[in-house]
Scaffold this motif. Structure first.
Motif, PDB file in Angstrom:
ATOM      1  N   SER A   1       0.891  -0.881   0.268  1.00 48.12           N
ATOM      2  CA  SER A   1       0.044   0.258  -0.110  1.00 48.12           C
ATOM      3  C   SER A   1       0.800   1.090  -0.042  1.00 48.12           C
ATOM      4  CB  SER A   1      -1.080   0.392   1.230  1.00 48.12           C
ATOM      5  OG  SER A   1      -0.195  -0.003   2.652  1.00 48.12           O
ATOM      6  N   THR A   2       2.181   1.354   0.526  1.00 52.34           N
ATOM      7  CA  THR A   2       2.884   2.059   0.491  1.00 52.34           C
ATOM      8  C   THR A   2       3.673   2.700  -0.467  1.00 52.34           C
ATOM      9  OG1 THR A   2       4.202   1.294   2.089  1.00 52.34           O
ATOM     10  CG2 THR A   2       2.822   2.487   2.915  1.00 52.34           C
TER      11      THR A   2
ATOM     12  N   HIS B   1       1.109   0.494  -4.328  1.00 54.62           N
ATOM     13  CA  HIS B   1      -0.271   1.034  -4.482  1.00 54.62           C
ATOM     14  C   HIS B   1      -0.524   2.597  -4.287  1.00 54.62           C
ATOM     15  CE1 HIS B   1      -1.347  -3.568  -3.890  1.00 54.62           C
ATOM     16  NE2 HIS B   1      -0.423  -3.365  -5.186  1.00 54.62           N
TER      17      HIS B   1
ATOM     18  N   ASP C   1      -1.918   3.659  -2.139  1.00 57.65           N
ATOM     19  CA  ASP C   1      -3.847   3.989  -1.941  1.00 57.65           C
ATOM     20  C   ASP C   1      -3.817   3.982  -0.468  1.00 57.65           C
ATOM     21  OD1 ASP C   1      -3.177   1.457  -1.342  1.00 57.65           O
ATOM     22  OD2 ASP C   1      -5.064   0.469  -1.907  1.00 57.65           O
ATOM     23  N   ARG C   2      -2.757   4.145   0.465  1.00 56.11           N
ATOM     24  CA  ARG C   2      -3.163   4.108   2.275  1.00 56.11           C
ATOM     25  C   ARG C   2      -3.809   4.780   2.463  1.00 56.11           C
ATOM     26  NH1 ARG C   2       1.701   2.928   6.773  1.00 56.11           N
ATOM     27  NH2 ARG C   2       0.804   0.815   6.050  1.00 56.11           N
TER      28      ARG C   2
ATOM     29  N   ALA D   1      -6.009   1.107   4.390  1.00 55.97           N
ATOM     30  CA  ALA D   1      -5.535   0.579   1.967  1.00 55.97           C
ATOM     31  C   ALA D   1      -7.426   0.494   1.823  1.00 55.97           C
ATOM     32  CB  ALA D   1      -4.552  -0.039   1.860  1.00 55.97           C
ATOM     33  N   GLU D   2      -6.763   1.473   0.284  1.00 56.44           N
ATOM     34  CA  GLU D   2      -8.308   0.994  -0.667  1.00 56.44           C
ATOM     35  C   GLU D   2      -8.300  -0.782  -0.677  1.00 56.44           C
ATOM     36  OE1 GLU D   2     -11.567   0.621  -2.739  1.00 56.44           O
ATOM     37  OE2 GLU D   2     -10.798   2.043  -1.167  1.00 56.44           O
ATOM     38  N   ASP D   3      -7.324  -1.054  -1.619  1.00 56.59           N
ATOM     39  CA  ASP D   3      -6.497  -2.334  -1.806  1.00 56.59           C
ATOM     40  C   ASP D   3      -6.338  -3.441  -0.832  1.00 56.59           C
ATOM     41  OD1 ASP D   3      -6.099  -4.730  -3.143  1.00 56.59           O
ATOM     42  OD2 ASP D   3      -5.358  -3.984  -4.944  1.00 56.59           O
ATOM     43  N   VAL D   4      -6.932  -4.117  -0.419  1.00 51.77           N
ATOM     44  CA  VAL D   4      -6.185  -5.281   0.879  1.00 51.77           C
ATOM     45  C   VAL D   4      -6.434  -6.596   0.558  1.00 51.77           C
ATOM     46  CG1 VAL D   4      -7.219  -3.763   3.048  1.00 51.77           C
ATOM     47  CG2 VAL D   4      -8.003  -5.610   1.940  1.00 51.77           C
TER      48      VAL D   4
END
Length: 519
Positions: free
Chosen positions: A176-177, A180, A182-183, A300-303
């Motif tokens: 995520s960091t 992606h 997306d955090r 995060a959006e994508d987990v």
């Protein structure tokens, strides 16, 4: 120590509670799993108080007795003083089920037990091995296929290929960091934590059945709260969580220790328990005895998608107000592991398995997020705020009884009040909790953006809390119906595979619903 292989079925990045738990579940199903942990275990970590649910998760991987016999502090409940003119509300973990007690732990010891247990279950565990980079498929740049690692032991480097990746890298994250990006941080919970350890202080509830329970107290200026937690190395962890907008002002002209000590002036009960205790040296062996760190809440959006899952603090972190960290780590790690097992067993396709993990993790997170926001709304409102109580009530006992299934974690494992396994009762209790909480955020707060406090405290930004809570519900509206029912995660594998199973008449999987949700 054995060498790191060049190929594994599942790579777990991070050996904390989330990564170790997922590895144990997978290894017990004879799945080839490797855990790479950057730090040398045992290592210091904050987060000493656990929920009643964690014992049941440990039973699932045959680690419960090992942990209970270690000598950690028995936690029979928790006390919360959210208004200085109200008595502390107490949530009793064991009043209906003596097996529901939790623990206060030295995290270095607790995490090391789980890490070694994963190795005993068959996982190949390596500490002091940091994953520095992920490599992705040339055909699909979103599909991770291998990881680069470096060893702190002998400066060795290598590459390990995998079929599945579980990102349990902790708050620094990985997917995520670094990839992606997306955090998303939660504005109203952008806090800082400042803490130290004490010896010679009193226990809350000392000499009573409440001995060992953590004590939480709001700061009288409505900027945050204090934790007071006894742990098994004969110290008391005492810390403060303060919103970042107030930290700079509070710390001005003070050393770190002076800033820390000044917060005790904003409390009624905790200083009495601290009494004549003395602060102990830094547990990491150097530096100030007082620690300070950002304590931002985020998600995060994508987990989970394709062949990867995010778990623990890599996926999301909620303010530690209700000690939900390890509970949520176990929920996410179990759902990640069983979704992968179900694919390998031929019980689910990739899309349905990933969707299952998304729902499990986000439902559990959102339930806790909402009750944490309710607690903050009460604290920031000051003496004139009747958030968790009716106007004629002079305590929060009724509210804490209502929210019990969430704040004890039992709503996620399907254990009801009487420990009978009666699913309908657990469903009813969780629905009652969420109905109560949703009503607190169903409408914008009246008046100005910043709520005026009549008791002389610093103005608390209640508006931000309401906005963030409603935004969370709107973003995850697809999961809201499932927030209302218990999850039954203790029995999750068979039920999850049923939810994710492939149709016998073709490749299309049945539509996913979280375990415990009605069909």
């Amino acid at each position: 120590m054995s060498s790191i292989p060049t190929k594994t079925t599942v790579l777990v990045v991070g050996g904390g509670p989330a990564g170790s738990y997922a590895a144990s579940v997978l290894a017990r199903r004879q799945i080839n799993v490797v855990v790479l942990e950057a730090a040398k275990f045992p290592r210091y970590h904050i987060g000493e108080s656990l929920l009643a649910s964690t014992n049941y998760f440990l039973k699932y991987i045959d680690a419960r007795e090992k942990v209970l016999s270690h000598g950690f502090i028995r936690k029979p409940g928790g006390a919360f003083k959210l208004r200085k003119d109200f008595p502390a509300a107490y949530t009793n973990f064991v009043d209906h089920n003596t097996g529901n007690h939790a623990l206060n732990v030295n995290c270095a010891e607790y995490d090391d037990i789980l890490f070694r247990h994963a190795g005993e279950q068959g996982a190949r565990i390596f500490d002091e091995h940091k994953v520095t980079q992920l490599n992705f498929s040339e055909q699909d740049p979103t599909h991770p296929v291998s990881a680069e690692w470096e060893s702190k032991v002998n400066n060795a480097k290598g590459t390990i290929h995998f079929d599945y990746l579980i990102d349990a890298a902790g708050r620094q994250g990985l997917l995520s960091t670094k990839y992606h990006k997306d955090r998303e941080y939660i504005k109203s919970l952008k806090n800082s934590a400042i803490w130290a350890y004490w010896k010679g202080s009193k226990l809350y509830g000392e000499g009573t059945e409440r001995s060992g329970a953590p004590f939480i107290e709001e700061l009288h200026d409505n900027t945050g709260w204090c934790w007071y937690i006894p742990i098994n190395d004969n110290t008391i962890s005492i810390g403060f969580v303060v919103h970042e907008e107030f930290v700079k002002e509070k710390r001005a002209g003070k050393t770190l220790v002076e800033f820390y000590m000044s917060q005790f002036d904003l409390l009624t009960d905790a200083p009495k328990y601290r009494a004549e205790g003395t602060m102990v040296p830094n547990k990491e062996g150097s530096g100030s005895p007082v620690y300070i760190a950002s304590d931002y809440s985020y998600s995060a959006e994508d987990v989970g998608r394709l062949n990867y899952r995010l778990v623990g603090d890599s996926a999301a972190f909620i303010d530690p107000f209700f000690s939900s960290g390890v509970h949520l780590a176990f929920v996410g790690s179990l759902s990640a592991a069983i979704s992968i097992i179900s694919i390998i067993d031929g019980k689910a396709d990739e899309e349905s398995a990933a969707a299952f993990h998304n729902a499990e993790l986000k439902v559990a997170f959102t339930r806790f997020f909402m009750v944490v926001m309710a607690g903050y709304k009460q604290m920031r409102g000051g003496l004139k705020a009747d958030v968790l109580n009716d106007l004629d009530e002079k305590s929060f006992d009724r509210a804490f009884d209502i929210i019990r299934p969430v704040i004890q974690g039992t709503g996620d494992i399907g254990v009801d009040k009487s420990s009978t396994g009666n699913v309908e009762l657990s469903e009813k209790e969780v629905r009652g909790t969420m109905d109560f909480i949703f009503r607190l955020f169903s409408h914008p707060p009246p008046g100005s953006k910043v709520a005026e406090l009549e008791d002389g405290g610093i103005h608390g930004n209640v508006h931000d809390l309401d906005s963030d809570a409603r935004a969370r519900l709107k973003t995850f509206s697809q999961y809201v119906p499932h927030l209302m029912g218990h999850d039954g995660v203790m029995h999750i594998l068979d039920a999850a595979q049923e939810k994710m199973r492939l149709s016998v008449n073709g490749p299309t999987a049945t539509k996913l619903k979280p375990v415990g949700a009605s069909a």
